[in-house]
Design an enzyme around this catalytic site. Structure first.
Site, PDB file in Angstrom:
ATOM      1  CG  HIS A  12      27.745  22.628 -12.751  1.00  0.00           C
ATOM      2  ND1 HIS A  12      28.280  21.361 -12.936  1.00  0.00           N
ATOM      3  CD2 HIS A  12      27.313  23.026 -13.972  1.00  0.00           C
ATOM      4  CE1 HIS A  12      28.156  21.003 -14.193  1.00  0.00           C
ATOM      5  NE2 HIS A  12      27.586  21.998 -14.865  1.00  0.00           N
ATOM      6  CB  SER A  14      25.896  26.226 -17.024  1.00  0.00           C
ATOM      7  OG  SER A  14      27.196  25.768 -16.710  1.00  0.00           O
ATOM      8  NE  ARG A  15      22.040  24.633 -22.563  1.00  0.00           N
ATOM      9  CZ  ARG A  15      21.687  25.427 -23.550  1.00  0.00           C
ATOM     10  NH1 ARG A  15      20.545  26.084 -23.483  1.00  0.00           N
ATOM     11  NH2 ARG A  15      22.447  25.575 -24.613  1.00  0.00           N
ATOM     12  N   GLY A  60      29.897  19.548 -11.277  1.00  0.00           N
ATOM     13  CA  GLY A  60      30.313  18.675 -12.373  1.00  0.00           C
ATOM     14  C   GLY A  60      31.635  19.114 -12.975  1.00  0.00           C
ATOM     15  CG  HIS A  61      32.015  22.864 -14.981  1.00  0.00           C
ATOM     16  ND1 HIS A  61      30.829  23.486 -14.701  1.00  0.00           N
ATOM     17  CD2 HIS A  61      32.066  22.738 -16.328  1.00  0.00           C
ATOM     18  CE1 HIS A  61      30.188  23.743 -15.830  1.00  0.00           C
ATOM     19  NE2 HIS A  61      30.917  23.293 -16.835  1.00  0.00           N
ATOM     20  N   GLY A 101      32.975  15.661 -19.648  1.00  0.00           N
ATOM     21  CA  GLY A 101      31.886  14.930 -19.016  1.00  0.00           C
ATOM     22  C   GLY A 101      31.055  14.174 -20.022  1.00  0.00           C
ATOM     23  CD  GLU A 102      30.779   8.612 -19.479  1.00  0.00           C
ATOM     24  OE1 GLU A 102      29.822   8.317 -18.722  1.00  0.00           O
ATOM     25  OE2 GLU A 102      31.648   7.792 -19.828  1.00  0.00           O
ATOM     26  CE  LYS A 103      25.195  18.587 -19.024  1.00  0.00           C
ATOM     27  NZ  LYS A 103      24.454  19.065 -20.224  1.00  0.00           N
ATOM     28  CG  ASP A 104      27.411  18.357 -22.986  1.00  0.00           C
ATOM     29  OD1 ASP A 104      26.358  18.821 -23.444  1.00  0.00           O
ATOM     30  OD2 ASP A 104      27.926  18.761 -21.928  1.00  0.00           O
TER      31      ASP A 104
END
Length: 256
Positions: free
Chosen positions: A29, A181-182, A31-32, A142-145
């Site tokens: 997506h 992705s989820r 973000g990637h 990414g900072e999401k994880d």
């Protein structure tokens, strides 16, 4: 754009100049793609990996349901300017059958680690293998994880790996939901509810307990809302709306 499948292939393809690496599990997506663009802004070349890593899934059903969109992913990477894609097999990355693995004993036991036993062993092991295969100058996460990012960065430093780990801001949808992705597994009603999850987590006027209560009032199952490492982090499971839609686990975090 060149696709390669083994480290020896990469050794023959690798160009001169700096290389930025973006590890992914596909189902890409924006973000990637933002990570790829940052890699190209800081390095002369960008290489992305597409590999759904089975060793980091503590739930076999979650692994089985993970979307596979390799051709579309490659088109997106090509359009973003990425020059190389590493698409290994399990046998390439795990000639030992996962007998050897990386284990961290403190940070990995909290939050995601507590709710997903063995998850971070799989993450750290595959990331180290990918780092060793690519030998990039820098890798972009990414900072999401955020807990994953922290562990990967500390692992690279602890093991004296030459690849520098670069944090990148979370990319969000217009309504604030972190891109993931989820998200494509969410039904329309779940997707609308997920925006409220992001809003509640980001509302720092609420205590962690208050945020948990508000989420539970919306029928989310809350794994945790907690504060560590200068962040508020959370993980929830969506309720099965729309006549029994899938239960989707979402994670996010915001800076305190």
């Amino acid at each position: 754009m060149r696709v390669f499948h083994t480290p020896p292939e990469w050794h023959t393809l690798r160009p001169s100049g700096t290389v930025g690496f973006v590890p992914t599990m596909g189902a890409l997506h924006e973000g990637h793609l933002a990570l790829v663009k940052t890699a190209l802004a800081q390095c002369e070349h960008a290489v992305a990996s597409i590999y759904v890593n089975p060793t980091q899934f503590n739930n076999p059903d979650d692994f089985a349901k993970y979307p596979s969109t390799f051709d579309a992913d490659c088109q997106m990477l090509k359009a973003s300017g990425c020059q190389f894609v590493f698409a290994p097999t399990f046998e390439t990355l795990y000639p030992d059958g996962y007998r050897y693995r990386v284990t961290e004993t403190e940070t990995s036991t909290l939050l995601e680690g507590a709710h997903r036993p063995g998850h971070f062993d799989g993450v750290l092991t595959v990331v180290l293998k990918l780092f060793n295969c690519i030998q990039a100058d820098a890798a972009f996460f990414g900072e999401k994880d955020f807990q994953q990012l922290l562990l990967v960065k500390e692992m690279a430093e602890a093991l004296h790996h030459p690849t520098q780990v670069i944090p990148c801001p979370t990319v969000r949808e217009p309504d604030g939901l972190a891109m993931s992705s989820r998200n494509r597994r969410l039904t329309p009603a779940q997707r609308a509810l997920a925006a409220q999850w992001a809003t509640i987590l980001a509302d720092l006027t609420l205590s962690c307990d208050e945020a948990t209560q508000k989420l539970e009032a919306l029928d989310f199952t809350v794994d945790y809302v907690a504060e560590h490492w200068g962040r508020r982090l959370g993980a929830v499971h969506t309720p099965p709306l729309d006549g029994g839609g899938p239960v989707v686990r979402l994670i996010d975090n915001v800076a305190l």
